[in-house]
Scaffold this motif. Structure first.
Motif, PDB file in Angstrom:
ATOM      1  N   MET A  55       2.716 -58.964  -5.417  1.00  0.00           N
ATOM      2  CA  MET A  55       3.025 -57.657  -5.999  1.00  0.00           C
ATOM      3  C   MET A  55       2.278 -56.559  -5.248  1.00  0.00           C
ATOM      4  SD  MET A  55       4.769 -56.214  -8.576  1.00  0.00           S
ATOM      5  CE  MET A  55       4.782 -57.148 -10.094  1.00  0.00           C
ATOM      6  N   ALA A  56       1.015 -56.801  -4.945  1.00  0.00           N
ATOM      7  CA  ALA A  56       0.218 -55.802  -4.232  1.00  0.00           C
ATOM      8  C   ALA A  56       0.811 -55.527  -2.846  1.00  0.00           C
ATOM      9  CB  ALA A  56      -1.230 -56.269  -4.122  1.00  0.00           C
ATOM     10  N   ARG A  57       1.280 -56.552  -2.163  1.00  0.00           N
ATOM     11  CA  ARG A  57       1.897 -56.351  -0.846  1.00  0.00           C
ATOM     12  C   ARG A  57       3.185 -55.538  -0.965  1.00  0.00           C
ATOM     13  NH1 ARG A  57       0.637 -62.106  -0.185  1.00  0.00           N
ATOM     14  NH2 ARG A  57      -1.248 -62.257   1.090  1.00  0.00           N
ATOM     15  N   LEU A  58       3.964 -55.830  -1.989  1.00  0.00           N
ATOM     16  CA  LEU A  58       5.190 -55.062  -2.224  1.00  0.00           C
ATOM     17  C   LEU A  58       4.857 -53.591  -2.433  1.00  0.00           C
ATOM     18  CD1 LEU A  58       8.288 -54.962  -2.824  1.00  0.00           C
ATOM     19  CD2 LEU A  58       7.683 -55.362  -5.226  1.00  0.00           C
ATOM     20  N   TRP A  59       3.897 -53.333  -3.304  1.00  0.00           N
ATOM     21  CA  TRP A  59       3.518 -51.944  -3.583  1.00  0.00           C
ATOM     22  C   TRP A  59       2.908 -51.272  -2.363  1.00  0.00           C
ATOM     23  CZ3 TRP A  59       1.025 -52.634  -9.085  1.00  0.00           C
ATOM     24  CH2 TRP A  59       2.049 -52.875 -10.013  1.00  0.00           C
ATOM     25  N   ARG A  60       2.104 -52.020  -1.605  1.00  0.00           N
ATOM     26  CA  ARG A  60       1.541 -51.472  -0.369  1.00  0.00           C
ATOM     27  C   ARG A  60       2.657 -51.023   0.562  1.00  0.00           C
ATOM     28  NH1 ARG A  60      -0.445 -55.940   3.377  1.00  0.00           N
ATOM     29  NH2 ARG A  60       1.810 -56.099   3.464  1.00  0.00           N
ATOM     30  N   ASP A  61       3.661 -51.865   0.708  1.00  0.00           N
ATOM     31  CA  ASP A  61       4.775 -51.556   1.594  1.00  0.00           C
ATOM     32  C   ASP A  61       5.600 -50.380   1.098  1.00  0.00           C
ATOM     33  OD1 ASP A  61       3.843 -53.680   3.079  1.00  0.00           O
ATOM     34  OD2 ASP A  61       5.470 -55.052   2.479  1.00  0.00           O
ATOM     35  N   GLN A  62       5.483 -50.069  -0.189  1.00  0.00           N
ATOM     36  CA  GLN A  62       6.180 -48.921  -0.769  1.00  0.00           C
ATOM     37  C   GLN A  62       5.300 -47.670  -0.775  1.00  0.00           C
ATOM     38  OE1 GLN A  62       7.104 -50.565  -4.620  1.00  0.00           O
ATOM     39  NE2 GLN A  62       9.088 -51.304  -3.946  1.00  0.00           N
ATOM     40  N   GLY A  63       4.117 -47.781  -0.190  1.00  0.00           N
ATOM     41  CA  GLY A  63       3.216 -46.634  -0.139  1.00  0.00           C
ATOM     42  C   GLY A  63       2.354 -46.461  -1.372  1.00  0.00           C
ATOM     43  N   LYS A  64       2.327 -47.465  -2.229  1.00  0.00           N
ATOM     44  CA  LYS A  64       1.539 -47.396  -3.469  1.00  0.00           C
ATOM     45  C   LYS A  64       0.237 -48.174  -3.291  1.00  0.00           C
ATOM     46  CE  LYS A  64       5.784 -47.559  -6.220  1.00  0.00           C
ATOM     47  NZ  LYS A  64       6.463 -48.355  -7.263  1.00  0.00           N
ATOM     48  N   ARG A  65      -0.544 -47.769  -2.296  1.00  0.00           N
ATOM     49  CA  ARG A  65      -1.753 -48.505  -1.930  1.00  0.00           C
ATOM     50  C   ARG A  65      -2.785 -48.516  -3.056  1.00  0.00           C
ATOM     51  NH1 ARG A  65      -1.800 -49.581   3.444  1.00  0.00           N
ATOM     52  NH2 ARG A  65      -4.053 -49.792   3.559  1.00  0.00           N
ATOM     53  N   GLU A  66      -3.002 -47.380  -3.683  1.00  0.00           N
ATOM     54  CA  GLU A  66      -4.005 -47.302  -4.749  1.00  0.00           C
ATOM     55  C   GLU A  66      -3.605 -48.169  -5.942  1.00  0.00           C
ATOM     56  OE1 GLU A  66      -7.543 -46.238  -6.598  1.00  0.00           O
ATOM     57  OE2 GLU A  66      -6.908 -45.956  -4.525  1.00  0.00           O
ATOM     58  N   GLU A  67      -2.339 -48.104  -6.332  1.00  0.00           N
ATOM     59  CA  GLU A  67      -1.857 -48.924  -7.437  1.00  0.00           C
ATOM     60  C   GLU A  67      -1.996 -50.408  -7.105  1.00  0.00           C
ATOM     61  OE1 GLU A  67      -0.213 -46.380  -6.062  1.00  0.00           O
ATOM     62  OE2 GLU A  67       0.973 -45.285  -7.556  1.00  0.00           O
ATOM     63  N   ALA A  68      -1.688 -50.760  -5.873  1.00  0.00           N
ATOM     64  CA  ALA A  68      -1.793 -52.152  -5.438  1.00  0.00           C
ATOM     65  C   ALA A  68      -3.240 -52.630  -5.528  1.00  0.00           C
ATOM     66  CB  ALA A  68      -1.261 -52.294  -4.015  1.00  0.00           C
ATOM     67  N   ARG A  69      -4.163 -51.802  -5.054  1.00  0.00           N
ATOM     68  CA  ARG A  69      -5.580 -52.184  -5.087  1.00  0.00           C
ATOM     69  C   ARG A  69      -6.064 -52.306  -6.524  1.00  0.00           C
ATOM     70  NH1 ARG A  69     -10.127 -50.144  -5.935  1.00  0.00           N
ATOM     71  NH2 ARG A  69      -9.442 -48.005  -6.057  1.00  0.00           N
ATOM     72  N   GLU A  70      -5.712 -51.344  -7.369  1.00  0.00           N
ATOM     73  CA  GLU A  70      -6.137 -51.377  -8.771  1.00  0.00           C
ATOM     74  C   GLU A  70      -5.547 -52.562  -9.517  1.00  0.00           C
ATOM     75  OE1 GLU A  70      -5.214 -47.578 -10.469  1.00  0.00           O
ATOM     76  OE2 GLU A  70      -6.736 -46.551  -9.264  1.00  0.00           O
ATOM     77  N   PHE A  71      -4.393 -53.031  -9.102  1.00  0.00           N
ATOM     78  CA  PHE A  71      -3.752 -54.174  -9.729  1.00  0.00           C
ATOM     79  C   PHE A  71      -4.405 -55.486  -9.296  1.00  0.00           C
ATOM     80  CE2 PHE A  71      -0.344 -57.389  -9.912  1.00  0.00           C
ATOM     81  CZ  PHE A  71      -0.016 -57.290 -11.248  1.00  0.00           C
ATOM     82  N   LEU A  72      -4.689 -55.605  -8.007  1.00  0.00           N
ATOM     83  CA  LEU A  72      -5.199 -56.852  -7.460  1.00  0.00           C
ATOM     84  C   LEU A  72      -6.695 -57.039  -7.706  1.00  0.00           C
ATOM     85  CD1 LEU A  72      -4.812 -59.440  -5.827  1.00  0.00           C
ATOM     86  CD2 LEU A  72      -5.007 -58.046  -3.734  1.00  0.00           C
ATOM     87  N   ALA A  73      -7.466 -55.978  -7.657  1.00  0.00           N
ATOM     88  CA  ALA A  73      -8.927 -56.087  -7.739  1.00  0.00           C
ATOM     89  C   ALA A  73      -9.421 -56.845  -8.974  1.00  0.00           C
ATOM     90  CB  ALA A  73      -9.567 -54.706  -7.654  1.00  0.00           C
ATOM     91  N   PRO A  74      -8.908 -56.554 -10.167  1.00  0.00           N
ATOM     92  CA  PRO A  74      -9.417 -57.291 -11.324  1.00  0.00           C
ATOM     93  C   PRO A  74      -9.073 -58.785 -11.305  1.00  0.00           C
ATOM     94  CG  PRO A  74      -8.029 -55.448 -12.046  1.00  0.00           C
ATOM     95  CD  PRO A  74      -7.988 -55.505 -10.550  1.00  0.00           C
TER      96      PRO A  74
END
Length: 80
Positions: free
Chosen positions: A35-54
């Motif tokens: 999911m984080a890679r998908l969001w990263r590829d969509q330009g949602k880097r911060e959301e991806a990091r906040e999702f994966l970090a926990p």
């Protein structure tokens, strides 16, 4: 979001739900990375990091495994 990206997100959400239901943390980590890679590829880097970090933060051992190494590298790439 494109139709393919929408479908991918649906599948990742399903994978996350199944992993959580089964309390399978490693599978949840893999789904969260996807999911984080998908969001990263969509330009949602911060959301991806906040999702994966926990999810990554749940682990307190096994940091030499491929999954945790990959998660750490993905998180690092999302910070830059």
């Amino acid at each position: 979001m494109s139709g393919e990206a929408d479908k991918a997100q649906e599948y990742y959400e399903l994978a996350l739900a199944v992993a959580r239901q089964q309390q399978a943390k490693s599978w949840e980590l893999r789904a969260a990375m996807s999911m984080a890679r998908l969001w990263r590829d969509q330009g949602k880097r911060e959301e991806a990091r906040e999702f994966l970090a926990p999810v990554y933060g749940w682990f307190n051992e096994g940091f030499d495994t491929r999954d945790l190494k990959d998660a750490k590298a993905l998180l690092a790439s999302l910070r830059t």
